[in-house]
Design a protein around this motif. Structure first.
Motif, PDB file in Angstrom:
ATOM      1  N   GLN A  31       0.825  -1.206   0.000  1.00  0.00           N
ATOM      2  CA  GLN A  31       0.000   0.000   0.000  1.00  0.00           C
ATOM      3  C   GLN A  31       0.862   1.260   0.000  1.00  0.00           C
ATOM      4  O   GLN A  31       0.574   2.225  -0.714  1.00  0.00           O
ATOM      5  CB  GLN A  31      -0.939  -0.004   1.220  1.00  0.00           C
ATOM      6  N   ILE A  34       2.434   1.657  -3.498  1.00  0.00           N
ATOM      7  CA  ILE A  34       1.430   2.120  -4.466  1.00  0.00           C
ATOM      8  C   ILE A  34       1.166   3.605  -4.263  1.00  0.00           C
ATOM      9  O   ILE A  34       1.081   4.377  -5.234  1.00  0.00           O
ATOM     10  CB  ILE A  34       0.133   1.292  -4.350  1.00  0.00           C
ATOM     11  N   ALA A  35       1.036   4.028  -3.006  1.00  0.00           N
ATOM     12  CA  ALA A  35       0.796   5.444  -2.711  1.00  0.00           C
ATOM     13  C   ALA A  35       1.986   6.300  -3.170  1.00  0.00           C
ATOM     14  O   ALA A  35       1.800   7.370  -3.763  1.00  0.00           O
ATOM     15  CB  ALA A  35       0.535   5.635  -1.220  1.00  0.00           C
ATOM     16  N   GLU A  37       4.205   5.584  -5.545  1.00  0.00           N
ATOM     17  CA  GLU A  37       4.250   5.638  -7.006  1.00  0.00           C
ATOM     18  C   GLU A  37       3.185   6.591  -7.551  1.00  0.00           C
ATOM     19  O   GLU A  37       3.444   7.376  -8.465  1.00  0.00           O
ATOM     20  CB  GLU A  37       4.048   4.242  -7.602  1.00  0.00           C
ATOM     21  N   SER A  38       2.027   6.548  -6.969  1.00  0.00           N
ATOM     22  CA  SER A  38       0.940   7.430  -7.412  1.00  0.00           C
ATOM     23  C   SER A  38       1.321   8.902  -7.219  1.00  0.00           C
ATOM     24  O   SER A  38       1.152   9.724  -8.125  1.00  0.00           O
ATOM     25  CB  SER A  38      -0.329   7.094  -6.644  1.00  0.00           C
ATOM     26  N   ARG A  39       1.836   9.219  -6.029  1.00  0.00           N
ATOM     27  CA  ARG A  39       2.232  10.611  -5.762  1.00  0.00           C
ATOM     28  C   ARG A  39       3.391  11.038  -6.660  1.00  0.00           C
ATOM     29  O   ARG A  39       3.431  12.177  -7.128  1.00  0.00           O
ATOM     30  CB  ARG A  39       2.631  10.763  -4.300  1.00  0.00           C
ATOM     31  N   ARG A  41       4.125   9.902  -9.700  1.00  0.00           N
ATOM     32  CA  ARG A  41       3.620  10.122 -11.067  1.00  0.00           C
ATOM     33  C   ARG A  41       2.833  11.431 -11.151  1.00  0.00           C
ATOM     34  O   ARG A  41       2.938  12.149 -12.149  1.00  0.00           O
ATOM     35  CB  ARG A  41       2.769   8.943 -11.511  1.00  0.00           C
ATOM     36  N   ASP A  42       2.060  11.750 -10.116  1.00  0.00           N
ATOM     37  CA  ASP A  42       1.333  13.031 -10.090  1.00  0.00           C
ATOM     38  C   ASP A  42       2.308  14.206 -10.092  1.00  0.00           C
ATOM     39  O   ASP A  42       2.115  15.194 -10.804  1.00  0.00           O
ATOM     40  CB  ASP A  42       0.426  13.117  -8.859  1.00  0.00           C
TER      41      ASP A  42
END
Length: 120
Positions: A31, A34-35, A37-39, A41-42
């Protein structure tokens, strides 16, 4: 293996994979990754950057290291291995070029044409 046995084996593998997937979904480390990587990429999208741009900023020599690791193509063909067998002693010399110590000694002693006739 019969078709029904193969079917049951595949079904068991699918169930095992589903259990592993559920365990991973509940894993805190996953988790967090994933968080992150998401941040990331943003953030990259916000500044209109790519991962390569960031790597280039953090380590400018990274691209040079990768290119140096790939050997340059040579246009010269590889030399073939030649085997010379001395009929007098039975000694065998394997070489890819003519600059071999024993081969030179043989050529001095017996002559170049004679040594070339020993080529196998």
């Amino acid at each position: 293996m019969s078709i029904i046995a193969e079917y049951k084996a595949l079904e068991a593998q699918i169930e095992e994979q589903k259990k592993r997937l559920e365990a991973l979904k509940n894993d805190d480390k996953l988790q967090k990754e994933i968080a992150f990587e998401s941040r990331l990429r943003d953030l990259l999208a916000q500044y209109n950057m790519s991962l390569r741009n960031v790597i280039e900023i953090l380590d400018p020599d990274a691209g040079k290291k990768r290119q140096a690791a790939v050997p340059a193509k040579t246009t010269r063909r590889e030399r073939t291995l030649k085997r010379y067998k001395n009929p007098n002693t039975g000694e065998v010399v394997e070489t890819k070029g003519g600059n071999h110590k024993i081969l030179k000694a043989w050529k001095e002693e017996f002559g170049a044409e004679t040594v070339e006739s020993w080529l196998e």
